[in-house]
Write a protein that holds these residues in place. Sequence first.
Motif, PDB file in Angstrom:
ATOM      1  N   LEU A 155      57.202  49.838  62.565  1.00 19.86           N
ATOM      2  CA  LEU A 155      57.026  49.656  63.881  1.00 19.86           C
ATOM      3  C   LEU A 155      55.750  50.401  63.805  1.00 19.86           C
ATOM      4  O   LEU A 155      54.605  50.350  64.162  1.00 19.86           O
ATOM      5  CB  LEU A 155      58.222  50.384  63.853  1.00 19.86           C
ATOM      6  N   ALA A 156      55.477  51.387  62.535  1.00 21.97           N
ATOM      7  CA  ALA A 156      54.728  52.251  62.459  1.00 21.97           C
ATOM      8  C   ALA A 156      53.232  51.112  62.603  1.00 21.97           C
ATOM      9  O   ALA A 156      52.065  51.445  62.779  1.00 21.97           O
ATOM     10  CB  ALA A 156      54.267  53.352  60.886  1.00 21.97           C
ATOM     11  N   ARG A 157      52.954  50.254  61.599  1.00 28.46           N
ATOM     12  CA  ARG A 157      52.184  49.000  61.496  1.00 28.46           C
ATOM     13  C   ARG A 157      51.870  48.310  62.674  1.00 28.46           C
ATOM     14  O   ARG A 157      50.248  48.375  63.467  1.00 28.46           O
ATOM     15  CB  ARG A 157      52.526  47.903  60.588  1.00 28.46           C
ATOM     16  N   ASN A 158      52.429  48.326  63.942  1.00 26.34           N
ATOM     17  CA  ASN A 158      52.479  47.168  64.735  1.00 26.34           C
ATOM     18  C   ASN A 158      52.159  47.906  66.127  1.00 26.34           C
ATOM     19  O   ASN A 158      52.176  47.372  66.836  1.00 26.34           O
ATOM     20  CB  ASN A 158      53.517  46.215  64.898  1.00 26.34           C
ATOM     21  N   ILE A 159      52.781  48.938  66.658  1.00 26.17           N
ATOM     22  CA  ILE A 159      52.420  50.327  67.333  1.00 26.17           C
ATOM     23  C   ILE A 159      51.053  49.953  67.903  1.00 26.17           C
ATOM     24  O   ILE A 159      51.195  49.838  69.541  1.00 26.17           O
ATOM     25  CB  ILE A 159      52.951  51.186  67.325  1.00 26.17           C
ATOM     26  N   LEU A 160      50.270  49.568  67.591  1.00 31.27           N
ATOM     27  CA  LEU A 160      48.713  49.517  67.749  1.00 31.27           C
ATOM     28  C   LEU A 160      48.421  48.552  68.475  1.00 31.27           C
ATOM     29  O   LEU A 160      47.681  48.285  69.620  1.00 31.27           O
ATOM     30  CB  LEU A 160      47.846  50.129  66.983  1.00 31.27           C
ATOM     31  N   SER A 161      49.028  47.226  67.558  1.00 30.21           N
ATOM     32  CA  SER A 161      49.005  45.859  68.358  1.00 30.21           C
ATOM     33  C   SER A 161      49.817  45.884  69.629  1.00 30.21           C
ATOM     34  O   SER A 161      49.486  45.298  69.922  1.00 30.21           O
ATOM     35  CB  SER A 161      49.223  45.346  67.473  1.00 30.21           C
ATOM     36  N   ALA A 162      51.085  46.391  69.827  1.00 32.41           N
ATOM     37  CA  ALA A 162      51.743  46.149  70.875  1.00 32.41           C
ATOM     38  C   ALA A 162      51.356  46.789  72.412  1.00 32.41           C
ATOM     39  O   ALA A 162      51.234  46.616  73.064  1.00 32.41           O
ATOM     40  CB  ALA A 162      53.040  46.418  71.041  1.00 32.41           C
ATOM     41  N   PHE A 171      60.904  42.533  62.436  1.00 31.54           N
ATOM     42  CA  PHE A 171      60.948  42.660  63.072  1.00 31.54           C
ATOM     43  C   PHE A 171      60.981  44.261  63.714  1.00 31.54           C
ATOM     44  O   PHE A 171      61.495  44.449  65.107  1.00 31.54           O
ATOM     45  CB  PHE A 171      62.996  42.627  62.832  1.00 31.54           C
ATOM     46  N   GLY A 172      60.138  45.137  63.156  1.00 29.49           N
ATOM     47  CA  GLY A 172      59.367  45.626  63.926  1.00 29.49           C
ATOM     48  C   GLY A 172      58.144  45.675  65.271  1.00 29.49           C
ATOM     49  O   GLY A 172      58.072  46.588  65.691  1.00 29.49           O
ATOM     50  N   SER A 173      58.072  44.006  65.442  1.00 28.11           N
ATOM     51  CA  SER A 173      56.949  44.114  66.191  1.00 28.11           C
ATOM     52  C   SER A 173      57.844  43.922  67.350  1.00 28.11           C
ATOM     53  O   SER A 173      57.147  44.583  68.656  1.00 28.11           O
ATOM     54  CB  SER A 173      56.289  42.826  65.288  1.00 28.11           C
ATOM     55  N   PRO A 174      58.903  43.364  67.550  1.00 29.54           N
ATOM     56  CA  PRO A 174      59.955  43.698  69.009  1.00 29.54           C
ATOM     57  C   PRO A 174      59.789  44.794  69.035  1.00 29.54           C
ATOM     58  O   PRO A 174      59.850  45.036  70.106  1.00 29.54           O
ATOM     59  CB  PRO A 174      60.496  42.901  68.622  1.00 29.54           C
ATOM     60  N   ILE A 175      60.534  46.446  68.093  1.00 31.54           N
ATOM     61  CA  ILE A 175      60.176  46.241  68.968  1.00 31.54           C
ATOM     62  C   ILE A 175      58.788  48.071  69.635  1.00 31.54           C
ATOM     63  O   ILE A 175      59.156  48.201  70.161  1.00 31.54           O
ATOM     64  CB  ILE A 175      61.427  47.587  67.488  1.00 31.54           C
ATOM     65  N   PHE A 225      54.585  39.231  74.047  1.00 27.54           N
ATOM     66  CA  PHE A 225      55.314  39.704  72.429  1.00 27.54           C
ATOM     67  C   PHE A 225      55.991  40.019  71.775  1.00 27.54           C
ATOM     68  O   PHE A 225      57.324  39.669  70.681  1.00 27.54           O
ATOM     69  CB  PHE A 225      53.925  41.143  72.130  1.00 27.54           C
ATOM     70  N   THR A 226      57.347  41.082  72.780  1.00 29.96           N
ATOM     71  CA  THR A 226      58.614  41.412  72.363  1.00 29.96           C
ATOM     72  C   THR A 226      59.052  40.329  71.824  1.00 29.96           C
ATOM     73  O   THR A 226      59.891  40.429  71.230  1.00 29.96           O
ATOM     74  CB  THR A 226      58.508  42.460  73.029  1.00 29.96           C
TER      75      THR A 226
END
Length: 397
Positions: A27-34, A149-153, A257-258
């Motif tokens: 989640l921390a790794r993908n939040i900026l991208s999202a 799964f952190g990416s869709p979250i 993206f999610t």
Amino acid sequence: MKAISSNAKKAIMIGIMCSLSYLSVSLARNILSAVSPHILENGIYSEEQLGTLSSVYFLTYAIGQLINGILGNKIIPKYMISLGLSVGSVCIFSFYLFSDGFVVPAVAYGILGFCLSMIFAPMTRLIAENVDPSLTARTTAMYTFAALFGSPIAGLMAVGFYWNTAFLVTGGILLLMGIVCFITFISFEKRGYIRYLTQTKQQKKRSNISLLLKRSIVRFTVISFVTGIIRSSVIFWLPTYLSQYLGFSPDTSSLLFTVGTLVVSASPFVSVFLYEKIGSRLLPTVLISLISSSVCFAGVFFIKTPVLNLILILLAILSSGSADSIMWSVYCPSLKDTGMVSGATGYLDFVSYLAAALSSTLFANLVGYIGWRGLILVWFGLMATGILTCFKKQKQP
């Protein structure tokens, strides 16, 4: 109903805790991208600045994997994992507090990369040393699934929260997991679920590069490099690809993206299913996955219809992720007898994220020259390189 064996119960308990911990990392790794489409839309940062932030993170994460992977052979995993999560939360909070500038967030994002690199390699060592070999692939698939799964979250948070509030919530989750992880691992130790193996004198004597060369480390270095770019850098730019190339709005891009990354997150289970169906053979599993990915990327290049293009690029990422996942689920734990599971895992993850760091900024600048279609050909070429590596015979030292 057949009772669950003690080995299976232990594998499930350890797998769940590792999965929850790594889910927070993802989640921390993908939040900026999202949230990147919203950041760009509001003029907070430019594409080049976002590319710099992602590259800084990938670079420090890559270097940290190399360092912390080696340290993970000696330091008890619970300390490294809980410390990385807790200090990482401070970095996320710093990014939230100083988002009106660029220097502090860039530094904080770099430190975050190093902190989160303290998780994966020690966790792989923990599972390799405490889970029955027959259950290792499925157990590691649990947290490699969580990694995706952190990416869709993150995508859901981008839709549900204002972009900087999403960072605040993410920091809180990291801090909570750092505390829970430490307490839970202590409980596991008391219940006998976790024990830490030490290297014998014989293992220390033969723990060298020559031994890893005999175990195909060169081949998997190349595979880690090419799949790492797809796993991290391409995923990072996916929302921007959806909005700029396929013409979706920022909100729709975040939603797609999610949904898309939710599909991609199934790759660990796809890889284990394929691996077991073809007789638990590692290299054929990798080869089939890479061929499937290259075919889908070819389709992405030729088919411009937005919906079909989206489906194909997700299948391409899913297939590449299958090759990537089986490397972590089977190859790395198989090195248990060398005493270098954490070190080898950290090294391969270093290669993966170094590739992502180099490619992220490159893609941001290159897209203006060769366009998205040109980048699609680059992604196809990466998969072709991985395929050739599978056929090349490894020289024994």
